[in-house]
Design a protein around this motif. Structure first.
Motif: not given
Length: 214
Positions: A16-18, A143-146
């Motif tokens: 959902x986030x991505x 993970x927003x940083x990945x």
């Protein structure tokens, strides 16, 4: 709008986030509508209000979404999907479900229908079922940083459903949807998840699958 059935677990929330980050409107489903709405609020806090992220009960998704994405654990497929069969009809249903065991290390488990995706097709007999996101790590999704650099392997028996699934997968930054053939290949795609998990654990990396030469 993509409706995520069972979207409050780690994989569902990560997807959902991505997807929302990619500009896709998302409807997060749950057996408990309040849990779906809470998960949607969590995603909205991360991505802002430019994209619609809503929560609802699983039963509300077929009537509100354009496509469905199943992220329910294999053990919960029958109880979750069977009551939705009539409402789902011939919608495109993407399955991200893998039947795995972690006893003694990750391994794929046999499925009577042939694969988890084929079990989804059995429970939703009119639906146009595809595979999607099976090999993508839930941890990396959240993970927003990945930074992704991998392929999403898509198989299915309906050409339009496969095409649209490839398009959805390719919306996510760093992912590329790749059409792989008929739904009978789904077990092989699902089983590769165990290999990816083992590679990452063995080498301490964040590897994914990539089809070369394409």
């Amino acid at each position: 709008m993509i409706g995520i059935i069972g979207g409050t677990g780690p994989q569902g929330r990560g997807l959902a986030y991505r997807l929302a980050r990619a500009g896709v409107d998302v409807l997060i489903g749950s057996r408990d509508p309040e849990r779906g709405m809470a998960a949607a609020e969590e995603v909205r806090r991360l991505v802002g209000d430019d994209v619609s992220v809503q929560g609802a009960g699983n039963a509300d998704l077929p009537g509100r979404a354009d496509m469905l994405l199943v992220t329910v654990p294999y053990e919960g497929l029958a109880s979750t999907l069977r009551p939705l069969a009539e409402q789902v009809g011939d919608m495109i249903v993407m399955s991200a479900v893998n039947k795995l065991s972690f006893a003694g290390g990750p391994q794929a488990l046999p499925v009577e229908a042939g694969s988890s995706a084929e079990e989804v097709a059995r429970l939703l007999p009119a639906a146009r079922v595809t595979t999607a996101f099976n090999n993508v790590s839930a941890t990396h999704l959240r993970n927003a940083e990945h930074v992704f650099d991998e392929d999403v392997l898509v198989c299915g028996d309906d050409d339009d459903a496969v095409k649209r699934t490839v398009e959805v997968a390719s919306r996510v930054d760093g992912l590329r949807g790749v059409s792989c053939g008929p739904l009978r290949l789904a077990f092989t795609i699902e089983a590769m998840t165990a290999v990816v998990i083992s590679v990452n654990a063995t080498h301490g990396v964040t590897a994914g699958l990539r089809i070369t030469g394409l």
